[in-house]
Write a protein that holds these residues in place. Structure first.
Motif, PDB file in Angstrom:
ATOM      1  N   ILE A   6      -5.028  -5.162  -4.897  1.00  0.00           N
ATOM      2  CA  ILE A   6      -3.593  -5.281  -5.179  1.00  0.00           C
ATOM      3  C   ILE A   6      -2.864  -4.033  -4.704  1.00  0.00           C
ATOM      4  O   ILE A   6      -1.814  -4.107  -4.052  1.00  0.00           O
ATOM      5  CB  ILE A   6      -3.357  -5.510  -6.691  1.00  0.00           C
ATOM      6  N   ILE A   7      -3.442  -2.882  -4.984  1.00  0.00           N
ATOM      7  CA  ILE A   7      -2.828  -1.622  -4.559  1.00  0.00           C
ATOM      8  C   ILE A   7      -2.791  -1.540  -3.040  1.00  0.00           C
ATOM      9  O   ILE A   7      -1.793  -1.122  -2.438  1.00  0.00           O
ATOM     10  CB  ILE A   7      -3.580  -0.424  -5.168  1.00  0.00           C
ATOM     11  N   SER A   9      -2.661  -4.033  -0.941  1.00  0.00           N
ATOM     12  CA  SER A   9      -1.646  -4.949  -0.412  1.00  0.00           C
ATOM     13  C   SER A   9      -0.247  -4.378  -0.598  1.00  0.00           C
ATOM     14  O   SER A   9       0.609  -4.505   0.285  1.00  0.00           O
ATOM     15  CB  SER A   9      -1.755  -6.322  -1.064  1.00  0.00           C
ATOM     16  N   VAL A  10       0.013  -3.700  -1.735  1.00  0.00           N
ATOM     17  CA  VAL A  10       1.326  -3.095  -1.951  1.00  0.00           C
ATOM     18  C   VAL A  10       1.534  -1.957  -0.956  1.00  0.00           C
ATOM     19  O   VAL A  10       2.622  -1.807  -0.373  1.00  0.00           O
ATOM     20  CB  VAL A  10       1.443  -2.575  -3.408  1.00  0.00           C
ATOM     21  N   LEU A  11       0.504  -1.154  -0.733  1.00  0.00           N
ATOM     22  CA  LEU A  11       0.628  -0.048   0.209  1.00  0.00           C
ATOM     23  C   LEU A  11       0.810  -0.532   1.647  1.00  0.00           C
ATOM     24  O   LEU A  11       1.487   0.110   2.443  1.00  0.00           O
ATOM     25  CB  LEU A  11      -0.586   0.870   0.108  1.00  0.00           C
ATOM     26  N   HIS A  13       2.408  -3.220   2.517  1.00  0.00           N
ATOM     27  CA  HIS A  13       3.788  -3.701   2.645  1.00  0.00           C
ATOM     28  C   HIS A  13       4.774  -2.542   2.646  1.00  0.00           C
ATOM     29  O   HIS A  13       5.795  -2.607   3.320  1.00  0.00           O
ATOM     30  CB  HIS A  13       4.144  -4.655   1.515  1.00  0.00           C
ATOM     31  N   LEU A  14       4.455  -1.500   1.921  1.00  0.00           N
ATOM     32  CA  LEU A  14       5.345  -0.341   1.866  1.00  0.00           C
ATOM     33  C   LEU A  14       4.754   0.757   2.740  1.00  0.00           C
ATOM     34  O   LEU A  14       3.825   1.451   2.354  1.00  0.00           O
ATOM     35  CB  LEU A  14       5.497   0.162   0.428  1.00  0.00           C
ATOM     36  N   ARG A  20       3.417   6.782  -0.903  1.00  0.00           N
ATOM     37  CA  ARG A  20       1.999   7.124  -0.825  1.00  0.00           C
ATOM     38  C   ARG A  20       1.729   8.551  -1.309  1.00  0.00           C
ATOM     39  O   ARG A  20       0.675   8.808  -1.870  1.00  0.00           O
ATOM     40  CB  ARG A  20       1.496   6.965   0.600  1.00  0.00           C
TER      41      ARG A  20
END
Length: 118
Positions: A6-7, A9-11, A13-14, A20
């Motif tokens: 999950i982390i 995938s969020v990273l 996208h961002l 970061r």
């Protein structure tokens, strides 16, 4: 539940560097538990080695004491046999008169020194 995907995938996208730089990556919990368990087992092994060493020293002391005790018992048994033989000889001498004392027969073998077998 694993949070790492999950982390990631969020990273992904961002893409911004600011987010970061503020994130803290936590180490894998299972890896830490394995390392802690391994350290605990190493410590326990060290304690068991020390205890084993102490027990072997105590065993050697007990064996030495047992050897000394056995020697003392055998010495006491030897003293009892010697004293009983001396008492038997002393008891036999007063019975006969000293003037009519006859030499023992020569056909009998004399006992060896230290031979107290019965």
């Amino acid at each position: 539940m694993n949070i790492n995907p999950i982390i990631r995938s969020v990273l992904s996208h961002l893409r911004g560097q600011t987010i970061r730089s503020f994130l803290v990556v936590l180490p894998d919990r299972s890896r830490i538990e394995k390392q802690l368990k391994l350290e605990e087992l190493i410590t326990e092994r060290g304690v068991l080695d020390m205890r084993s060493h102490e027990l072997s020293i105590q065993q050697k002391r007990v064996e030495a004491n047992l050897t000394d005790l056995t020697r003392c018992i055998r010495g006491m048994e030897f003293d009892l046999k010697v004293n009983s033989h001396l008492e038997n000889k002393e008891n036999k001498e007063p019975r006969g008169s000293t003037a009519s004392h006859v030499a023992p027969p020569s056909d009998k073998k004399s006992p060896k020194v230290g031979d107290f077998s019965e």
